[in-house]
Design a protein around this motif. Sequence first.
Motif, short mmCIF file in Angstrom:
data_model
loop_
_atom_site.label_atom_id
_atom_site.label_comp_id
_atom_site.label_asym_id
_atom_site.label_seq_id
_atom_site.Cartn_x
_atom_site.Cartn_y
_atom_site.Cartn_z
N GLY A 123 -10.27 18.49 4.21
CA GLY A 123 -8.87 19.22 3.74
C GLY A 123 -8.51 18.28 2.71
N GLY A 124 -7.16 18.81 2.02
CA GLY A 124 -6.43 18.40 0.73
C GLY A 124 -7.49 19.73 -0.66
N ILE A 125 -8.57 19.57 -0.56
CA ILE A 125 -9.06 20.08 -1.44
C ILE A 125 -8.31 21.98 -2.11
N ARG A 126 -7.77 21.42 -3.31
CA ARG A 126 -6.85 22.87 -3.64
C ARG A 126 -7.86 23.36 -5.48
N SER A 127 -7.11 24.73 -5.58
CA SER A 127 -7.86 24.80 -6.97
C SER A 127 -7.00 24.99 -7.81
N ASN A 137 -7.29 30.04 2.42
CA ASN A 137 -7.40 29.45 3.66
C ASN A 137 -7.29 28.30 4.06
N ARG A 138 -7.81 27.38 2.68
CA ARG A 138 -7.18 25.48 2.54
C ARG A 138 -5.97 25.40 2.80
N VAL A 139 -4.75 26.29 2.18
CA VAL A 139 -3.26 26.33 2.60
C VAL A 139 -2.96 25.99 3.41
N ASN A 156 -6.29 13.17 -1.51
CA ASN A 156 -5.23 12.48 -0.89
C ASN A 156 -3.97 12.87 -0.96
N ASN A 157 -4.20 12.76 -2.82
CA ASN A 157 -3.40 13.11 -3.75
C ASN A 157 -1.90 14.23 -3.34
N ASN A 158 -3.31 15.61 -3.22
CA ASN A 158 -2.79 16.45 -3.01
C ASN A 158 -1.80 16.37 -1.62
N LEU A 159 -2.58 15.91 -0.87
CA LEU A 159 -1.80 15.51 0.67
C LEU A 159 -0.59 15.00 0.77
#
Length: 362
Positions: A123-127, A137-139, A156-159
């Motif tokens: 969870g939480g990974i973003r490009s 799909n991620r979001v 963690n920061n993205n979340l």
Amino acid sequence: MLIDMIAGARPNFMKVAPIINAIKKRRSEGADLSFRLVHTGQHYDKKMSESFFEQLNIPSPDVNFGVGSGTQAEQTAKIMTGYEQIILEEVPDVCLVVGDVTSTMACAITAKKCGVIVVHVEGGIRSGDWRMPEEVNRVVTDSITDYFYTTSEHANNNLRKQGVPAEKVVYVGNTMIDSLLANLERLQKPAVWDKGNLRQKEFILMTLHRPSNVDDGAGLKKIIDRVCTLSGDYPVIFPVHPRTMKMLDMDEMNYPNLLAIEPMGYLEFIYLLKHALAVVTDSGGITEEATVLGIPCMTLRDSTERPETIEEGTNELLGTDPESLNDSFDKLMKGNWKKGSIPYLWDGKTSTRIVDHLMSIS
């Protein structure tokens, strides 16, 4: 406690395998813990799916939807319909989805609508690149996830920015690395090793499958030309993804050092990666594996959801212009590639931490 484990495509298999083993171990110790392995069949080529179950000692799926090819919408609809039927037959306590493929999003939505707790491994990974179906799909998945199992402080920061409460985010590490470390002593030498007369650190490994690189035949040929030319006398081993093969005219691939081969099993591929001089790829997972193995990695993408492989590891993000390979190969051949390190918690124990948390949910 019944956990549905969702797998649909090649990367999913390496991520669920160690979690399954951790669940089995905990159950052998008396825990009331069971799982149902749900294979959506999103990847339908045997070498891209079934062989990974066999090599990673994953049990046969309890169900396989056999979704196969189709548009994004067609695959999503088939997966959601199939998974809803499974839930109606027996409602699980938790739906565990991994990664960022169509199966991840589709099963997360279906589970949530049926009132099932959703946990997202990775969870939480973003490009930040909305042209990638995986980013959607991620979001979407993370917008309805109940608990997030994260691989990095970046995730963690993205979340946090998304407003996710801290108690819902569990920093566990990387299950793909669990599989990698657990299988290093089981690697299998592929047929191409002897056929190509390969030697350690004297060949280049290349994988390409993303639309930005393979959907335009002329552009794909330019990438292959650059890699083969810059590799000099070193062989270039190219396991060709089914998506990529459709765009290639092999009669035009007249490079004496190019060895285009069929996709191979996990144990064979990691054998090649471990012994390569470098890897040229557009795969996010391979950047992680290369980082842990200390292999120079050139990523032909404009963005990455795994920045830790660049900041800490052996990966460099080059963009999609084949000319960007020139400087990278110059550094590689001069022995000036950066020395990487292994990110925090990528230690082979991630799956144990995940199962510990799953038990706390129950």
